[in-house]
Motif scaffolding. Sequence first.
Motif, PDB file in Angstrom:
ATOM      1  N   ALA A   1       0.828  -1.213   0.000  1.00 10.17           N
ATOM      2  CA  ALA A   1       0.000   0.000   0.000  1.00 10.17           C
ATOM      3  C   ALA A   1       0.857   1.256   0.000  1.00 10.17           C
ATOM      4  N   PHE A   2       2.010   1.221   0.666  1.00 10.70           N
ATOM      5  CA  PHE A   2       2.909   2.383   0.648  1.00 10.70           C
ATOM      6  C   PHE A   2       3.411   2.641  -0.776  1.00 10.70           C
ATOM      7  N   ILE A   3       3.681   1.561  -1.522  1.00  8.01           N
ATOM      8  CA  ILE A   3       4.143   1.733  -2.910  1.00  8.01           C
ATOM      9  C   ILE A   3       2.997   2.252  -3.776  1.00  8.01           C
ATOM     10  N   ASP A   4       1.837   1.616  -3.661  1.00  7.70           N
ATOM     11  CA  ASP A   4       0.731   1.959  -4.555  1.00  7.70           C
ATOM     12  C   ASP A   4       0.184   3.364  -4.297  1.00  7.70           C
ATOM     13  N   ASN A   5       0.344   3.852  -3.073  1.00  4.67           N
ATOM     14  CA  ASN A   5      -0.195   5.181  -2.734  1.00  4.67           C
ATOM     15  C   ASN A   5       0.868   6.274  -2.705  1.00  4.67           C
ATOM     16  N   TRP A   6       2.074   5.952  -3.198  1.00  2.00           N
ATOM     17  CA  TRP A   6       3.169   6.942  -3.199  1.00  2.00           C
ATOM     18  C   TRP A   6       3.335   7.524  -1.786  1.00  2.00           C
ATOM     19  N   ALA A   7       3.403   6.628  -0.796  1.00  2.00           N
ATOM     20  CA  ALA A   7       3.429   7.072   0.601  1.00  2.00           C
ATOM     21  C   ALA A   7       4.838   7.349   1.106  1.00  2.00           C
TER      22      ALA A   7
ATOM     23  N   CYS B   1       9.298  14.820   3.273  1.00  2.00           N
ATOM     24  CA  CYS B   1       8.969  14.733   1.842  1.00  2.00           C
ATOM     25  C   CYS B   1       7.470  14.759   1.555  1.00  2.00           C
ATOM     26  N   THR B   2       6.703  13.932   2.255  1.00  2.00           N
ATOM     27  CA  THR B   2       5.370  13.571   1.734  1.00  2.00           C
ATOM     28  C   THR B   2       4.236  14.471   2.188  1.00  2.00           C
ATOM     29  N   GLY B   3       4.422  15.180   3.303  1.00  2.00           N
ATOM     30  CA  GLY B   3       3.287  15.923   3.837  1.00  2.00           C
ATOM     31  C   GLY B   3       2.260  15.019   4.515  1.00  2.00           C
ATOM     32  N   TYR B   4       2.594  13.781   4.719  1.00  2.00           N
ATOM     33  CA  TYR B   4       1.831  12.808   5.525  1.00  2.00           C
ATOM     34  C   TYR B   4       0.510  12.316   4.940  1.00  2.00           C
ATOM     35  N   ASN B   5      -0.186  13.131   4.159  1.00  2.00           N
ATOM     36  CA  ASN B   5      -1.530  12.713   3.721  1.00  2.00           C
ATOM     37  C   ASN B   5      -1.489  11.378   2.995  1.00  2.00           C
ATOM     38  N   MET B   6      -0.506  11.211   2.124  1.00  2.00           N
ATOM     39  CA  MET B   6      -0.456   9.980   1.332  1.00  2.00           C
ATOM     40  C   MET B   6      -0.038   8.792   2.196  1.00  2.00           C
ATOM     41  N   ILE B   7       0.665   9.058   3.293  1.00  2.00           N
ATOM     42  CA  ILE B   7       1.002   7.987   4.244  1.00  2.00           C
ATOM     43  C   ILE B   7      -0.282   7.521   4.934  1.00  2.00           C
ATOM     44  N   GLN B   8      -1.079   8.491   5.370  1.00  2.00           N
ATOM     45  CA  GLN B   8      -2.319   8.138   6.068  1.00  2.00           C
ATOM     46  C   GLN B   8      -3.260   7.376   5.135  1.00  2.00           C
ATOM     47  N   GLU B   9      -3.308   7.802   3.876  1.00  2.00           N
ATOM     48  CA  GLU B   9      -4.147   7.090   2.901  1.00  2.00           C
ATOM     49  C   GLU B   9      -3.641   5.660   2.706  1.00  2.00           C
ATOM     50  N   ALA B  10      -2.330   5.495   2.660  1.00  2.00           N
ATOM     51  CA  ALA B  10      -1.758   4.161   2.456  1.00  2.00           C
ATOM     52  C   ALA B  10      -2.094   3.248   3.630  1.00  2.00           C
ATOM     53  N   ILE B  11      -2.052   3.792   4.830  1.00  2.00           N
ATOM     54  CA  ILE B  11      -2.329   2.950   6.005  1.00  2.00           C
ATOM     55  C   ILE B  11      -3.796   2.507   5.990  1.00  2.00           C
ATOM     56  N   GLN B  12      -4.679   3.428   5.606  1.00  2.00           N
ATOM     57  CA  GLN B  12      -6.093   3.033   5.527  1.00  2.00           C
ATOM     58  C   GLN B  12      -6.319   2.009   4.417  1.00  2.00           C
ATOM     59  N   ASP B  13      -5.598   2.189   3.323  1.00  2.00           N
ATOM     60  CA  ASP B  13      -5.671   1.224   2.219  1.00  2.00           C
ATOM     61  C   ASP B  13      -5.175  -0.151   2.689  1.00  2.00           C
ATOM     62  N   ALA B  14      -4.062  -0.158   3.419  1.00  2.00           N
ATOM     63  CA  ALA B  14      -3.504  -1.419   3.928  1.00  2.00           C
ATOM     64  C   ALA B  14      -4.476  -2.085   4.890  1.00  2.00           C
ATOM     65  N   ALA B  15      -5.139  -1.280   5.713  1.00  2.00           N
ATOM     66  CA  ALA B  15      -6.107  -1.839   6.665  1.00  2.00           C
ATOM     67  C   ALA B  15      -7.202  -2.581   5.908  1.00  2.00           C
ATOM     68  N   LYS B  16      -7.665  -1.976   4.838  1.00  2.00           N
ATOM     69  CA  LYS B  16      -8.707  -2.624   4.020  1.00  2.00           C
ATOM     70  C   LYS B  16      -8.180  -3.925   3.423  1.00  2.00           C
ATOM     71  N   ARG B  17      -6.961  -3.897   2.893  1.00  2.00           N
ATOM     72  CA  ARG B  17      -6.384  -5.098   2.278  1.00  2.00           C
ATOM     73  C   ARG B  17      -6.242  -6.209   3.313  1.00  2.00           C
ATOM     74  N   LEU B  18      -5.804  -5.837   4.520  1.00  2.00           N
ATOM     75  CA  LEU B  18      -5.616  -6.840   5.576  1.00  2.00           C
ATOM     76  C   LEU B  18      -6.944  -7.473   5.967  1.00  2.00           C
ATOM     77  N   GLN B  19      -7.967  -6.632   6.054  1.00  2.00           N
ATOM     78  CA  GLN B  19      -9.272  -7.166   6.432  1.00  2.00           C
ATOM     79  C   GLN B  19      -9.817  -8.101   5.370  1.00  2.00           C
ATOM     80  N   LYS B  20      -9.595  -7.713   4.113  1.00  2.00           N
ATOM     81  CA  LYS B  20     -10.039  -8.556   3.005  1.00  2.00           C
ATOM     82  C   LYS B  20      -9.356  -9.920   3.063  1.00  2.00           C
ATOM     83  N   SER B  21      -8.050  -9.900   3.318  1.00  2.00           N
ATOM     84  CA  SER B  21      -7.300 -11.165   3.305  1.00  2.00           C
ATOM     85  C   SER B  21      -7.712 -12.065   4.460  1.00  2.00           C
ATOM     86  N   LYS B  22      -8.291 -11.460   5.510  1.00  2.00           N
ATOM     87  CA  LYS B  22      -8.702 -12.265   6.656  1.00  2.00           C
ATOM     88  C   LYS B  22     -10.062 -12.913   6.439  1.00  2.00           C
ATOM     89  N   VAL B  23     -10.897 -12.316   5.582  1.00  2.00           N
ATOM     90  CA  VAL B  23     -12.255 -12.824   5.369  1.00  2.00           C
ATOM     91  C   VAL B  23     -12.214 -14.167   4.634  1.00  2.00           C
TER      92      VAL B  23
END
Lengths: 159, 78, 767
Positions: A91-97, A137-159
């Motif tokens: 998610a950090f790669i995909d969201n330019w975090a 570098c990032t201004g944090y917003n894209m980091i926060q978006e990546a973490i939320q994206d990762a949370a979704k991916r993790l939840q999906k993989s658990k289902v």
Amino acid sequence: MKQELKFKVNGEERELWIDPKTLLVEVLREELGLTGTHWSCDTGACCCCTVNVDGMAVKSCSMLAMQAYGREVTTIEGLADGPTLHPLQQAFIDNWAFQCGFCTSGQIMAANALLNENPSPTREQIQLQLDGHICRCTGYNMIQEAIQDAAKRLQKSKV
Amino acid sequence: MADWYKCPVCRKLSLEHQDLARHYLGQTDKKHKDWLKSKNLSYSHLITMQVTEFGNKGYDALAKVLEKEAAVVQVDVK
Amino acid sequence: METKYSVIGKPTGNVDGMAKTTGEGKYTFDMYLPNMLYGKHVRSPYPHAKIISIDASEALKLPGVKAVITGKDVPGGKWGLWRRFRELCDQIALADDKVRFIGEPVAAVAATTKDIAAKAVELVKVEYEILPGVFDPLEAIKDDAPLIHEDFENNINATRHIEWGNVDEGFKQADYVREDKFTLFPQAVVSMEVHNSLASYDKGTGKLTIWSSTQSPYYLQLGLADALKMREGDIRVIKPHVGGGYGGKNSTMPDATTAALLSMKTGRPVKVVFNREEEFTTTEHRMGLHLAIKIGLKKDGTILARECKIITDGGAYTGLGATALYLAGIFQTFPYKIPNWRYDAFRTYTNKVWATSVRGFGAVPTVYAAEVQLDRAAKEMGIDPLAIRRKNLMEPGYEAPGQYKVESCGIVPCVDKMAERIKEKWPKLEKDEGIGYAGFAYMSGGIFNWIDTPYAYSGARVQVNIDGSVDLFTQAADIGQGHNTVAVMICAEELGIGIEDIRLHPGDTATAPVDLGAWGSRETLMNGNAIKMAAGQVKQKLVDLARAKLGENIAYDLVCREKRIYLELRPERGYSYYEMVEAAIKLNDGEPLIGTGHYTPHNKGMISPAYGMGIMAMKAKVDRETGLVEAKDVLIVHDCGQVINPLGARGQVEGSVHMGLGYALTEEMPNDNGLVLNPSINDYKIIRQRDMPQIELLDVPTYDPSGPFGAKEAAEATISPTAPALANAVFDACGAEFDSNCLKPERVLKAIREAEKNQKNKAKAKK
């Protein structure tokens, strides 16, 4: 006088003799060659060097290596499952975090500890947990978006 | 052929006295400073005027002196 | 526009992603060589002092100490980045006769461990004779001020005068004229990776290899050549991943020169790593300055004339400060048409660490003053702040006499889009909230050649191997901005292949053609053009071969796309890319396909071939009781030409706003007689996660003929408008005016009280 340190690093039992005043970050980087954990401010103020100790986010510059005796340390090198990246890393790669990437290990390890505790954090909870992590570098917003994206991916993989 | 004004210290030529003054205040060597001193002018004063007040006061003040002091050189510019 | 391309314009994850998210990617900071020594500096505690003597005998007795060097051990001379003017090349490896700022290195030790090196530094005895120092530019130019460098009378380091139109006449015709004065504070760079270098000298061959955290391998090679008195070609600079630069890693600094000198002396690899305090106190920062600005307008808001004067606190050496002086003037004029303009700038030497290029290079303080003044004028004239900007915008083809010409120019549609969007986005403001605007523009690489390079500004070499894989070589520097991804995308687009087909070999002076490095937002346009040219040469070979094999009408165009080479109008007629590569190499007597590209701008004026630009709006809230300002929300409409990687472009904008907000709200470097008072991340306040607003970014795409596929800069333009947009939002919310950046609560409270007093006085006067 050197002392014996036994602990688990990224799933492996490690035993080594160290000067007891050595910091955890120094042992990781200089004794074990785990240079993915970076070190930036010298004063415990930037959180670059964050690792997980027994699942908790810890600044490895503010902890003596001996304090990790008998505990389990996870660094950025231990997060991926073989060649498969951890959802946070992907998610950090995909969201330019990250940009320069120097603080990234610490951001990811802090996020990992957060997601272990709280699988779907709000934006505010992420900000609170990662507030001490300086990124120039990032201004944090894209980091926060990546973490939320990762949370979704993790939840999906658990289902 | 045109009239050019020559810097009293170095080889710089300008078509206008004000432009020559600009050149002069951009020079930072001792020779330029000493010549100013010999004319009872202060680098510091001229620059402070130019940079803290609006308009071209520092340059104009020096240009007035250069009008008297700068030699006129005839140069063929093709 | 989007449909034309198969790689560029698509959101693409960072090609260094795997390296940077797994800890596998190595920064210089992560490198250790067998038998390596640690170097550390002995630094001056005085801002200005003569060195009487240095006694290293005690240090040398300490077990583990392998060498101590002083200024006398430096074989070379001075160096600098203004190589066209040798007198401005004023940097030295180790102070020899005198020190000019607190923390200047006077000696260095090499030892087997960091601890021993630190102990040895304490044992080196240096005797000084303290000299009087100067710490403010207006003090520095006084006739009786102590001289910091000989032959720089009144401590004047560099000057600039630029003037066009008839300024005095412009002011005469103006209906409204106002004058304002500002003092802008310096800003620290604070790269998360400190300056550090690892040098390994081979005594047998006399050649040096150095790994360094640098923005420009080529500049470092030049600096080292001067400092060590070696040939450039005998120095190999390798730039591993770099943990941020932002302008602060252009100059050759003592981490590199000392690592090299100690390695030459000991014959062992030597690493020098600055600590964070050294980073704050002895490496470069954004200039502080005093500024006076005057504007003249017609009743309808048309700008007739502007005049700006600055005198900057340059510090002890030049760095890129002399260039900053130039750009500070030029970018203050953007993105507006200013028919009559006068600019005077003086850079002074002071006994402080020196000022150089920092993100927004020159433009940040002067744009602040200009945009803040424009709002004050608009308010007094009763004109809407966005309308006054709209009135004065540049248009495509606009020329500033003798300085620059703007080709692609999307600023008018940007402002129109902003006007529309703002109504939907922020229809109603809460109490004590305000909106501030600021226009912006920045260069896509500089044309000026103060470095005096005989080489093309950018170079690249493409090698296509038998299996179709591509090796791409360039010295272009990715320091975090994402250029590696852009470089690979441009190469892939041109060859019609995927980014996974390309292996990039960046930042090594021994294997790649020269590129001037990462400054002035230059890599996308300049290096992009070089890569496009190199890939284009290979593409031409493949196209020619395919054309010959197809035997089609010569008028038919062929394209390389999706790993095929085919007739544009009859896509079924063509060959696979891999097939053509194999055939071409066999035809070529077995030589891999090589393309070389280079780029130097010509006939594009003095500044840059192209300009990214746009407009920013900031919503802020002021707490009238505490003076705390909160940046709530940001809207940016941006023209950066054809976007190569939308993810990377957004990242650059987010990062610029972040650093700009620090400049606006929290970052300053208080200095007491040369001593930096807050040299740590605890005390130097960088904006943190909770204080960062959301940013909405809208694009107005244009096509610039100078850019690769029409691309322009996106890295720096959006830092300059951030602080003035914030100050203007506060002004809008409560009328408070500021004569500096860094709107800390105490400054805001004072300004609010002042504004209230003025309003009362005005009301009284009306009665």
